[in-house]
Design a protein around this motif. Structure first.
Motif: not given
Length: 53
Positions: A18-25, A28-40
């Motif tokens: 995401i940082r390389e493609l979109y220059d957006f920081n 990893t904790s935010t990413i984990s929260r998002i992915t954990d929220g949709i795992t089910s």
């Protein structure tokens, strides 16, 4: 982000992409929260009954 996660990338790999493609920081904790929220939902989609052809 969801597509990258579904392809098996780790949270740190997703952060880097995401940082390389979109220059957006994003942390990893935010990413984990998002992915954990949709795992089910992902598991339910993978195990859904398919119509026969």
């Amino acid at each position: 982000m969801i597509s990258l996660y579904a392809k098996g990338m780790s949270a740190s790999d997703i952060e880097e992409q995401i940082r390389e493609l979109y220059d957006f920081n994003i942390s990893t904790s935010t990413i984990s929260r998002i992915t954990d929220g949709i795992t089910s939902d992902i598991i339910a989609w993978k195990n859904r009954p398919l119509e026969s052809c």
